[in-house]
Design an enzyme around this catalytic site. Structure first.
Site, PDB file in Angstrom:
ATOM      1  N   ARG A  21      46.990  42.797  25.784  1.00 52.11           N
ATOM      2  CA  ARG A  21      45.678  43.163  26.309  1.00 52.11           C
ATOM      3  C   ARG A  21      44.747  43.666  25.214  1.00 52.11           C
ATOM      4  O   ARG A  21      45.093  44.581  24.470  1.00 52.11           O
ATOM      5  CB  ARG A  21      45.837  44.248  27.381  1.00 52.11           C
ATOM      6  CG  ARG A  21      46.553  43.705  28.575  1.00 52.11           C
ATOM      7  CD  ARG A  21      46.875  44.750  29.594  1.00 52.11           C
ATOM      8  NE  ARG A  21      47.301  44.041  30.813  1.00 52.11           N
ATOM      9  CZ  ARG A  21      47.071  44.461  32.037  1.00 52.11           C
ATOM     10  NH1 ARG A  21      46.440  45.599  32.236  1.00 52.11           N
ATOM     11  NH2 ARG A  21      47.460  43.753  33.067  1.00 52.11           N
ATOM     12  N   ASN A  53      33.828  46.000  38.233  1.00 51.34           N
ATOM     13  CA  ASN A  53      34.116  46.498  39.575  1.00 51.34           C
ATOM     14  C   ASN A  53      33.027  47.456  40.060  1.00 51.34           C
ATOM     15  O   ASN A  53      33.121  47.998  41.159  1.00 51.34           O
ATOM     16  CB  ASN A  53      35.471  47.194  39.612  1.00 51.34           C
ATOM     17  CG  ASN A  53      36.607  46.202  39.767  1.00 51.34           C
ATOM     18  OD1 ASN A  53      36.393  45.061  40.180  1.00 51.34           O
ATOM     19  ND2 ASN A  53      37.810  46.620  39.429  1.00 51.34           N
ATOM     20  N   SER A 136      55.322  48.068  53.987  1.00 45.14           N
ATOM     21  CA  SER A 136      54.320  47.871  52.935  1.00 45.14           C
ATOM     22  C   SER A 136      54.053  46.374  52.723  1.00 45.14           C
ATOM     23  O   SER A 136      54.988  45.589  52.573  1.00 45.14           O
ATOM     24  CB  SER A 136      54.874  48.516  51.649  1.00 45.14           C
ATOM     25  OG  SER A 136      54.041  48.273  50.548  1.00 45.14           O
ATOM     26  N   HIS A 141      48.731  47.236  46.111  1.00 48.27           N
ATOM     27  CA  HIS A 141      48.419  47.704  44.755  1.00 48.27           C
ATOM     28  C   HIS A 141      49.513  48.628  44.204  1.00 48.27           C
ATOM     29  O   HIS A 141      50.163  49.349  44.962  1.00 48.27           O
ATOM     30  CB  HIS A 141      47.087  48.469  44.823  1.00 48.27           C
ATOM     31  CG  HIS A 141      46.522  48.853  43.496  1.00 48.27           C
ATOM     32  ND1 HIS A 141      46.628  50.124  42.969  1.00 48.27           N
ATOM     33  CD2 HIS A 141      45.825  48.128  42.585  1.00 48.27           C
ATOM     34  CE1 HIS A 141      46.017  50.164  41.803  1.00 48.27           C
ATOM     35  NE2 HIS A 141      45.518  48.964  41.546  1.00 48.27           N
ATOM     36  N   GLU A 184      46.116  46.830  52.540  1.00 45.78           N
ATOM     37  CA  GLU A 184      44.747  46.870  52.009  1.00 45.78           C
ATOM     38  C   GLU A 184      43.840  46.044  52.914  1.00 45.78           C
ATOM     39  O   GLU A 184      44.318  45.206  53.679  1.00 45.78           O
ATOM     40  CB  GLU A 184      44.704  46.277  50.588  1.00 45.78           C
ATOM     41  CG  GLU A 184      45.621  46.991  49.601  1.00 45.78           C
ATOM     42  CD  GLU A 184      45.564  46.394  48.188  1.00 45.78           C
ATOM     43  OE1 GLU A 184      44.567  45.714  47.844  1.00 45.78           O
ATOM     44  OE2 GLU A 184      46.515  46.611  47.430  1.00 45.78           O
ATOM     45  N   SER A 188      42.210  42.358  45.924  1.00 49.65           N
ATOM     46  CA  SER A 188      41.183  42.148  44.910  1.00 49.65           C
ATOM     47  C   SER A 188      41.433  40.967  43.997  1.00 49.65           C
ATOM     48  O   SER A 188      40.534  40.549  43.286  1.00 49.65           O
ATOM     49  CB  SER A 188      41.037  43.394  44.064  1.00 49.65           C
ATOM     50  OG  SER A 188      42.141  43.530  43.218  1.00 49.65           O
ATOM     51  N   ASP A 213      44.032  50.843  52.559  1.00 47.72           N
ATOM     52  CA  ASP A 213      43.339  50.970  51.279  1.00 47.72           C
ATOM     53  C   ASP A 213      42.074  50.096  51.350  1.00 47.72           C
ATOM     54  O   ASP A 213      42.171  48.871  51.410  1.00 47.72           O
ATOM     55  CB  ASP A 213      44.293  50.487  50.168  1.00 47.72           C
ATOM     56  CG  ASP A 213      43.678  50.461  48.777  1.00 47.72           C
ATOM     57  OD1 ASP A 213      42.507  50.047  48.650  1.00 47.72           O
ATOM     58  OD2 ASP A 213      44.377  50.813  47.804  1.00 47.72           O
ATOM     59  N   HIS A 216      38.525  47.952  47.669  1.00 46.51           N
ATOM     60  CA  HIS A 216      37.653  46.824  47.313  1.00 46.51           C
ATOM     61  C   HIS A 216      36.703  46.448  48.440  1.00 46.51           C
ATOM     62  O   HIS A 216      36.139  45.353  48.441  1.00 46.51           O
ATOM     63  CB  HIS A 216      38.486  45.619  46.873  1.00 46.51           C
ATOM     64  CG  HIS A 216      39.149  45.880  45.563  1.00 46.51           C
ATOM     65  ND1 HIS A 216      38.507  45.728  44.356  1.00 46.51           N
ATOM     66  CD2 HIS A 216      40.385  46.349  45.276  1.00 46.51           C
ATOM     67  CE1 HIS A 216      39.332  46.077  43.378  1.00 46.51           C
ATOM     68  NE2 HIS A 216      40.471  46.462  43.913  1.00 46.51           N
ATOM     69  N   THR A 244      38.054  54.443  46.902  1.00 44.08           N
ATOM     70  CA  THR A 244      37.722  54.932  45.562  1.00 44.08           C
ATOM     71  C   THR A 244      36.225  55.177  45.454  1.00 44.08           C
ATOM     72  O   THR A 244      35.427  54.550  46.161  1.00 44.08           O
ATOM     73  CB  THR A 244      38.145  53.923  44.475  1.00 44.08           C
ATOM     74  OG1 THR A 244      37.862  54.489  43.187  1.00 44.08           O
ATOM     75  CG2 THR A 244      37.383  52.608  44.579  1.00 44.08           C
ATOM     76  N   LYS A 247      34.516  52.048  42.265  1.00 45.27           N
ATOM     77  CA  LYS A 247      34.167  50.631  42.276  1.00 45.27           C
ATOM     78  C   LYS A 247      32.746  50.491  42.847  1.00 45.27           C
ATOM     79  O   LYS A 247      31.818  50.845  42.155  1.00 45.27           O
ATOM     80  CB  LYS A 247      35.296  49.831  42.934  1.00 45.27           C
ATOM     81  CG  LYS A 247      36.519  49.864  41.985  1.00 45.27           C
ATOM     82  CD  LYS A 247      37.828  49.328  42.477  1.00 45.27           C
ATOM     83  CE  LYS A 247      38.908  49.603  41.415  1.00 45.27           C
ATOM     84  NZ  LYS A 247      40.264  49.315  41.859  1.00 45.27           N
ATOM     85  N   THR A 362      49.334  41.852  36.416  1.00 45.30           N
ATOM     86  CA  THR A 362      48.317  42.065  37.451  1.00 45.30           C
ATOM     87  C   THR A 362      48.383  40.959  38.498  1.00 45.30           C
ATOM     88  O   THR A 362      48.173  41.206  39.685  1.00 45.30           O
ATOM     89  CB  THR A 362      46.909  42.144  36.805  1.00 45.30           C
ATOM     90  OG1 THR A 362      46.952  43.135  35.762  1.00 45.30           O
ATOM     91  CG2 THR A 362      45.854  42.524  37.806  1.00 45.30           C
TER      92      THR A 362
HETATM   93  C1  LIG Z   1      41.577  50.062  41.584  1.00 45.86           C
HETATM   94  C2  LIG Z   1      42.489  50.227  42.778  1.00 45.86           C
HETATM   95  C3  LIG Z   1      42.992  51.473  43.153  1.00 45.86           C
HETATM   96  C4  LIG Z   1      42.848  52.679  42.268  1.00 45.86           C
HETATM   97  O1  LIG Z   1      41.565  53.220  42.344  1.00 45.86           O
HETATM   98  P1  LIG Z   1      40.988  54.000  41.063  1.00 45.86           P
HETATM   99  O2  LIG Z   1      39.916  54.834  41.628  1.00 45.86           O
HETATM  100  O3  LIG Z   1      40.521  52.966  40.093  1.00 45.86           O
HETATM  101  O4  LIG Z   1      42.117  54.812  40.500  1.00 45.86           O
HETATM  102  C5  LIG Z   1      43.684  51.594  44.345  1.00 45.86           C
HETATM  103  N1  LIG Z   1      43.898  50.524  45.144  1.00 45.86           N
HETATM  104  C6  LIG Z   1      43.453  49.301  44.797  1.00 45.86           C
HETATM  105  C7  LIG Z   1      43.709  48.157  45.712  1.00 45.86           C
HETATM  106  C8  LIG Z   1      42.756  49.105  43.595  1.00 45.86           C
HETATM  107  O5  LIG Z   1      42.365  47.893  43.239  1.00 45.86           O
END
Ligand SMILES: *Cc1c(COP(=O)(O)O)cnc(C)c1O
Length: 411
Positions: A21, A53, A136, A141, A184, A188, A213, A216, A244, A247, A362
């Site tokens: 990377r 993001n 799960s 993620h 989720e 993403s 979650d 995104h 979050t 993003k 990833t």
């Molecule tokens: C980026 C991400 C997170 C973590 O969030 P951050 O605020 O960047 O630590 C959690 N879940 C998913 C699906 C993500 O893509």
């Protein structure tokens, strides 16, 4: 063992696989999003960022920057402690109230990141609810996987977005067993979206809690933008909504929203919440301003969806292999780590377009890709330039193209 040699060999192996990377050294320019300066090879280049993001450009919104500046002048740079020991600033309280109301829940809790929110909430619930079993999604993620693993709770992985498989796994347990289904809304990397209502149907039939979650999706879906659960009218059926502030909200930090007693429970028993200093007041103030803008301006979301749909259509028309996604994410498949990196390097050095290559771990090996994230601030000219440049790179590297008609039909 020569540990220094071990480190060097491990890195050499990554390099030989083409998945070492390299970070693009960027300087974002407030007011000029999505353009940034790129420090590279001893010079500074202007590039258009196509993989941020900061999905809506809110990190540079005038209200957000003004709120951060105002708070730093009022409160200084740091919070001064953990939440319990002098580190609860009034902006944290206001932001938690806003997050609760935005998500249609009784209460919300802030974390230093979305990662910490997932890890802490899931590990705390899984470890402390007696006999809790966690279900799960297989594409969850890493932050959720780590939280679940750390909880040491019994765990079952269900096939991606597959309520029937979830149903099978849940059926093995009596109704009294405490259960939690973790998934989720927008995934993403492929940009697909979970069948939330169907997952809730199954979870409810088996008396399971749901943990969603919305990282995104927060800011981008639903009338007020809180996420796909709002868009689908199923927020009341989700036990815990996580998200979050880093993003689409454009700042940094994480949150969960749930019933007052559940939030109070994680606040009281979650190590990743208790033992870490709280986010700077300026960060909380900026996130608060961003959410207030996003709640009231659905036009930002409409423009975002239009830009993403346009990018998908225009790239597909040229035979660029766009994965047909239902969301704002535009994955372009390359399928090989070294070629993916080469394509990204060419876009950057020849065309001043920055799209980071996405490689294993990833995404799975063989599905390496360029993940393009158009924002409301990408102009038609930038879009023309992107399409032309992608075609030039695809031709130069002789990368796989789709038959344009086929891609268009799949979309
Ligand atoms: C980026 C991400 C997170 C973590 O969030 P951050 O605020 O960047 O630590 C959690 N879940 C998913 C699906 C993500 O893509």
């Amino acid at each position: 063992m020569n540990t220094q040699q071990f480190f060097a060999n491990s890195i050499a192996a990554l390099k030989s696989q083409g998945r070492y990377r390299v970070f693009a050294d960027l300087e974002r320019q407030c007011g000029n999003f999505p353009v940034a300066r790129n420090y590279r090879d001893g010079a500074v280049h202007e590039v258009v960022v196509w993989c941020s993001n900061d999905y809506l450009g809110m990190g540079q919104h005038p209200d957000v920057c003004a709120a951060a500046k105002g708070a730093v002048e009022l409160c200084g740079a740091g919070a001064g402690g953990t939440r319990n020991i002098s580190g609860t600033n009034h902006y944290h309280v206001l932001l938690e109230q806003e997050l609760a109301s935005w998500n249609g829940k009784e209460a919300a809790l802030l974390f230093t990141s979305g990662y910490v929110a997932n890890q802490t909430a899931l590990s705390t619930l899984g470890a402390t609810i007696p006999g809790c079993v966690i279900f799960s999604d297989e594409l969850n993620h890493n932050s959720m996987i780590e939280g679940i693993r750390h909880s040491k709770a019994e765990k079952h992985v269900f096939r991606h977005n597959d309520p029937d498989h979830l149903e099978q796994l849940l059926s093995a347990y009596p109704k009294e067993t405490p259960k939690l289904v973790a998934f989720e809304s927008v995934y993403s990397m492929d940009g697909d979206i979970a069948p939330i209502a169907k997952i809730c149907d199954v979870a409810e039939a088996h008396n399971a809690m749901t943990y969603l979650d919305e990282v995104h999706a927060a800011g981008m879906y639903g009338a007020e933008g809180s996420g796909v659960a709002e868009r689908d009218g199923v927020r009341d059926r989700i036990t815990i909504i996580q998200g979050t502030l880093a993003k689409a909200i454009g700042v940094v930090g994480g949150y969960m929203a749930a019933s007052a007693s559940l939030v109070d429970y994680v606040r009281s028993f979650g190590p990743g919440f208790i033992f870490s200093s709280s986010m700077p007041p300026m960060v909380a103030a900026a996130a608060l301003a961003s959410i207030r803008v996003l709640r009231n301006q659905p036009d930002i979301r409409a423009r975002h969806q239009e830009r993403a749909a346009t990018a998908k259509r225009r790239l597909a028309e040229m035979g660029i292999p766009v994965l047909p996604s239902e969301s704002h994410i535009v994955p372009v498949m390359v399928g090989n780590a070294a070629q993916c990196k080469q394509a990204s390097d060419l876009l950057l050095t020849k065309h001043n377009i920055y799209v980071q290559p996405i490689n294993y771990p990833t995404v799975p090996v063989g599905t390496e890709r360029l993940r393009i994230t158009p924002t409301p601030l990408h102009t038609d000219d930038m879009m023309d330039h992107l399409v032309k440049s992608m075609v030039a790179v695809w031709d130069e590297l002789e990368l796989h193209k789709e038959h344009p008609a086929k891609v268009a039909a799949a979309e």
